[in-house]
Design an enzyme around this catalytic site. Structure first.
Site, short mmCIF file in Angstrom:
data_model
loop_
_atom_site.label_atom_id
_atom_site.label_comp_id
_atom_site.label_asym_id
_atom_site.label_seq_id
_atom_site.Cartn_x
_atom_site.Cartn_y
_atom_site.Cartn_z
N ASP A 32 0.98 -1.14 -0.10
CA ASP A 32 -0.01 0.04 -0.09
C ASP A 32 0.89 1.19 0.06
OD1 ASP A 32 -2.42 1.57 -0.08
OD2 ASP A 32 -2.60 1.22 2.04
N GLY A 33 0.24 2.49 -0.44
CA GLY A 33 1.10 3.48 -0.60
C GLY A 33 1.61 4.10 -1.74
N GLY A 35 0.14 5.47 -4.45
CA GLY A 35 -0.48 6.87 -4.69
C GLY A 35 0.28 7.81 -4.01
N TRP A 37 3.04 7.92 -2.40
CA TRP A 37 4.36 8.09 -2.62
C TRP A 37 4.71 8.91 -3.85
CZ3 TRP A 37 7.62 7.14 -7.23
CH2 TRP A 37 8.95 6.91 -6.72
N ARG A 45 -0.40 9.29 -9.84
CA ARG A 45 -0.32 8.12 -9.06
C ARG A 45 0.25 6.87 -9.53
NH1 ARG A 45 -3.81 7.65 -4.70
NH2 ARG A 45 -4.07 5.48 -5.48
N HIS A 49 2.58 3.12 -8.96
CA HIS A 49 2.65 1.95 -9.13
C HIS A 49 3.79 1.57 -9.88
CE1 HIS A 49 -1.49 2.39 -7.61
NE2 HIS A 49 -1.80 3.01 -8.66
N SER A 77 -7.48 -5.57 -5.34
CA SER A 77 -8.51 -5.97 -4.59
C SER A 77 -9.64 -5.85 -5.33
CB SER A 77 -8.73 -5.37 -3.22
OG SER A 77 -9.38 -4.13 -3.57
N GLU A 79 -12.37 -4.53 -4.55
CA GLU A 79 -12.68 -2.94 -4.04
C GLU A 79 -11.96 -2.37 -5.11
OE1 GLU A 79 -12.38 -5.08 -1.58
OE2 GLU A 79 -14.53 -5.55 -1.25
N TRP A 81 -11.65 -2.23 -8.15
CA TRP A 81 -12.24 -1.95 -9.27
C TRP A 81 -13.32 -0.65 -9.30
CZ3 TRP A 81 -10.72 -4.60 -13.40
CH2 TRP A 81 -10.37 -5.84 -13.29
N LEU A 143 10.93 -20.23 -4.65
CA LEU A 143 9.77 -19.34 -3.93
C LEU A 143 8.27 -19.79 -4.77
CD1 LEU A 143 8.86 -17.05 -1.70
CD2 LEU A 143 9.48 -15.65 -3.77
N ARG A 206 -5.16 -1.60 8.73
CA ARG A 206 -6.22 -2.42 8.55
C ARG A 206 -5.82 -3.48 7.55
NH1 ARG A 206 -7.60 2.85 6.72
NH2 ARG A 206 -7.07 3.15 4.46
C1 IPE Z 1 -5.30 -2.63 -0.39
O1 IPE Z 1 -4.99 -1.32 -0.19
C2 IPE Z 1 -5.33 -3.36 -1.40
C3 IPE Z 1 -3.87 -3.54 -2.14
C4 IPE Z 1 -2.88 -3.37 -1.87
C5 IPE Z 1 -3.90 -4.39 -3.54
P1 IPE Z 1 -6.13 -0.19 -0.54
O2 IPE Z 1 -5.34 1.07 -0.65
O3 IPE Z 1 -6.98 -0.70 -1.65
O4 IPE Z 1 -7.00 -0.19 0.76
P2 IPE Z 1 -7.81 1.03 1.31
O5 IPE Z 1 -8.66 1.49 0.39
O6 IPE Z 1 -6.93 2.07 1.91
O7 IPE Z 1 -8.22 0.24 2.74
C1 IPE Z 2 -1.50 0.32 -3.60
O1 IPE Z 2 -1.29 1.58 -3.49
C2 IPE Z 2 -1.56 -0.42 -4.97
C3 IPE Z 2 -2.96 -0.82 -5.11
C4 IPE Z 2 -4.11 -0.85 -4.25
C5 IPE Z 2 -3.32 -1.12 -6.29
P1 IPE Z 2 -2.52 2.59 -3.64
O2 IPE Z 2 -2.79 2.83 -4.96
O3 IPE Z 2 -3.41 2.13 -2.62
O4 IPE Z 2 -1.79 3.96 -2.87
P2 IPE Z 2 -2.26 4.87 -1.72
O5 IPE Z 2 -2.68 4.08 -0.59
O6 IPE Z 2 -3.44 5.59 -2.32
O7 IPE Z 2 -1.25 5.86 -1.58
MG MG Z 3 -4.01 2.53 -0.63
#
Ligand code: IPE
Ligand code: IPE
Ligand code: MG
Length: 280
Positions: A32-33, A35, A37, A45, A49, A77, A79, A81, A143, A206
Site C-alpha cells: 500500500d501507499g 499513490g 509516494w 499516482r 505503481h 483488490s 474493491e 475496481w 519460492l 487495517r
Molecule cells: C489494499 O489497499 C489493496 C491492495 C494493496 C491491493 P487499498 O489502498 O485498496 O486499501 P484501503 O482502501 O486504503 O483500505
Molecule cells: C497500493 O497503493 C496499490 C493498489 C491498491 C493497487 P495505493 O494505490 O492504494 O496507494 P495509496 O494508498 O492511495 O497511497
Molecule cells: Mg492504498
C-alpha cells in the site's frame, strides 16, 4: 536455472537473519501507499505503481534467497475496481507489462507463479499472460509467488461456500464433515499454508479485505514506508521483528515445543497459587 546470490553487505544481513531464528515460511504483503509516494513527489499516482514494481522485484528476489517458501502479494483488490476507470486501466497495463518483463527472470530464479482471486474478471490479455507464466513456472521448486488479483477475503469465503453447497447437494460431503480444514480446502489458497507474517506498508492499520480467514494466527507487521520505498532492508527488519515474537496459538508459553523442557516442571507459580487458593 540458478538462484541469484546475495552479495556484499546484503549477504551479511541475510546470514545474520538466517542465524538469528526461523525465517517465515509464508509472508503475505498488503502493498500500500503507491499513490501517496507519487503525490509526495508531485507525480501522478501511476508513477507510484510503476516504482512499486521495482519493490516487488527486490522483495521477490530477497525472499527466494532467504528460503521463504511462499510470498503472497495483494496487488489488486475486488474493491479496487471502484477506482477511477483511468487508474484501473493503467494498473492493468502495468500488470501486463510487468508480467511480460519479469517472466524470464522469475523463471531463472526458480519462482513458481500462482494467482488467487477472480481471475476471469481481469482483461483477457492479462489472463493469458498469467496462465502462460504459471504454466512456464509450474515445475519450479523455489519460492511460490502468489499474486492476489481481483481478490478479497469475502469473495474467497463466499466462493468457498458456493463450492461446499454444490458438493453437499451432489452428496460428496455431509454436514458433519464440514470442519475448519474442509473450509480451508475450498478457499483459493487451498494448497498454500496460512501466512506466518503479514506485512502492510504505508502505516495503515487495517486488513482491507485481504486473507481474512487465513490470517487468523498470522503475526502482523506495519511498516511506515510506502510500498515503492519498501525494499529488502525493510523486509529484513520485519523478519527480525517476527523472530522476536512468541506465537502461542492460544496456549501458554510453557506449552510451546521450543520450551519443551519447561513442560516437565509445573507451570510457573501455578502450584504455589493452587496451594494458597485451597486455603481460602
Ligand atoms: C489494499 O489497499 C489493496 C491492495 C494493496 C491491493 P487499498 O489502498 O485498496 O486499501 P484501503 O482502501 O486504503 O483500505
Ligand atoms: C497500493 O497503493 C496499490 C493498489 C491498491 C493497487 P495505493 O494505490 O492504494 O496507494 P495509496 O494508498 O492511495 O497511497
Ligand atoms: Mg492504498
Amino acid at each position: 536455472m540458478a538462484l541469484e546470490k546475495p552479495t556484499g553487505h546484503d549477504r551479511k544481513h541475510q546470514e545474520r537473519l538466517l542465524q538469528s531464528g526461523e525465517v517465515p515460511r509464508h509472508i503475505a504483503i498488503i502493498m500500500d501507499g503507491n499513490g501517496r509516494w507519487a503525490q509526495r513527489r508531485g507525480l501522478p499516482r501511476i508513477a507510484g505503481h510503476h516504482e512499486g514494481v521495482n519493490s516487488v522485484r527486490d522483495i521477490v528476489e530477497a525472499c527466494g534467497q532467504l528460503g521463504v517458501k511462499y510470498l503472497t502479494l495483494y496487488a489488486f483488490s475486488t474493491e479496487n475496481w471502484k477506482r477511477p476507470q483511468e487508474e484501473v486501466s493503467l494498473l492493468m497495463r502495468l500488470l501486463l507489462k510487468a508480467l511480460r518483463d519479469e517472466k524470464d527472470r522469475l523463471h531463472q530464479n526458480e519462482v513458481r507463479l500462482k494467482a488467487i482471486g477472480d481471475i476471469a474478471a481481469l482483461p483477457q490479455d492479462v489472463q493469458d499472460e498469467l496462465l502462460d507464466g504459471m504454466e512456464k513456472m509450474k515445475k519450479n521448486a523455489g519460492l511460490t509467488l502468489v499474486l492476489a488479483l481481483s481478490y478479497s477475503g469475502r469473495w474467497d469465503i463466499t466462493n468457498a461456500i458456493k463450492g461446499i453447497w454444490d458438493d453437499m447437494r451432489s452428496g460428496a460431503i455431509k454436514r458433519d464433515e464440514i470442519t475448519q480444514e474442509l473450509v480451508s480446502s475450498y478457499l483459493a489458497t487451498s494448497e498454500i499454508p496460512d501466512p506466518d507474517l503479514l506485512i502492510r506498508t504505508s502505516g495503515e492499520l487495517r486488513i482491507s479485505n485481504f486473507l481474512i480467514w487465513q490470517i487468523a494466527y498470522s503475526e502482523l507487521y506495519i511498516s511506515q514506508s510506502y510500498w515503492p520505498a519498501f525494499r529488502r532492508k525493510d523486509l529484513y527488519a520485519a523478519i527480525a521483528d517476527f523472530q522476536r515474537r512468541e506465537r502461542r496459538f492460544g496456549m501458554v508459553s510453557e506449552q510451546l515445543p521450543q520450551n519443551e523442557p519447561g513442560r516437565l516442571v509445573p507451570l510457573r507459580g501455578m502450584e504455589r497459587f493452587l496451594k494458597s487458593a485451597s486455603k481460602l
